[in-house]
Every structure is written in structure tokens, then in C-alpha cells.
Design an enzyme around this catalytic site. Sequence first.
Site, short mmCIF file in Angstrom:
data_model
loop_
_atom_site.label_atom_id
_atom_site.label_comp_id
_atom_site.label_asym_id
_atom_site.label_seq_id
_atom_site.Cartn_x
_atom_site.Cartn_y
_atom_site.Cartn_z
N ILE A 1 0.85 -1.18 0.00
CA ILE A 1 0.00 0.00 0.00
C ILE A 1 0.89 1.24 0.00
O ILE A 1 1.67 1.46 0.92
CB ILE A 1 -0.93 0.01 1.24
N GLU A 2 0.76 2.02 -1.05
CA GLU A 2 1.49 3.29 -1.19
C GLU A 2 0.53 4.42 -0.87
O GLU A 2 -0.58 4.48 -1.42
CB GLU A 2 2.01 3.40 -2.62
N ILE A 3 0.92 5.30 0.05
CA ILE A 3 0.11 6.46 0.40
C ILE A 3 0.91 7.68 -0.01
O ILE A 3 2.06 7.84 0.41
CB ILE A 3 -0.21 6.49 1.90
#
Length: 127
Positions: A119-121
Site C-alpha cells: 500500500i502506497e500512500i
Amino acid sequence: MIDHLDHLVLTTIDLTACKDFYTRVMGMRLETFGNGRVALRFGSQKINVHERGHEFEPKAHLPVPGALDLCFIASIPLEAVIAHLKAETWPIIEGPVLRTGATGPIRSVYVRDPDLNLIEISQQVAA
């Protein structure tokens, strides 16, 4: 021909842990629809959730937990995202780093969800 993504489907091993991560850590809203189906809503998109072994038809050819690599654009500054992740004791595995998003430069941190999806934020950066 295509305008935008409406939803995607995430397959999970542990529905309770999945719901906790995406609501508590990621700030999404839990939604139930249809015959007890679960979705996670954010902005004008959503993630439908299938529990492994109990998927809804039709489904992907090989629905497996941990195979997704997703990038989300945050509605708050990346520093606030980092502070929130630390407050929730959720480990950042990389970042902040500069990347290229769909509409230009972004600054990102990476975490893993309970199924080990990446998960890239991110926060958009002025070009």
C-alpha cells in the site's frame, strides 16, 4: 473510452483484520451492501472485499490475498499521514520517497496491509 476506476476487489484471508486496517489505519468507511457483502469506501471509489474461499461470482481467475500493489492519494499532508501511521503503530516499510503518479510527481510512504498487499500512500507534489 475509460474515464475512471469505480471499484476494485481485494481478497483477504482475515476479514476482521482487513476491515480494521482499512478503517482504522487508512480512514476508509465500512459499507455493507447486497447480501452481506463488504466494501471500503473512500472519496467516490470503493474496494469490495472478498474473503478467500467465499468469493462472489464472477471473480478473478486466481483471486489471492497479498497480490495487490495499490497507490492512494491522501487528502492530508504526507507528514500527517506519517504521524497517523506512527500513532496507530503501523510500520512504514519505505519512504518518504519521490515517485511518479498518474498525474505527475508524488511523495510516498509504503506500508503492508494484513494480507501483505503493498500500500502506497502519497501526496501530489507541485511539478
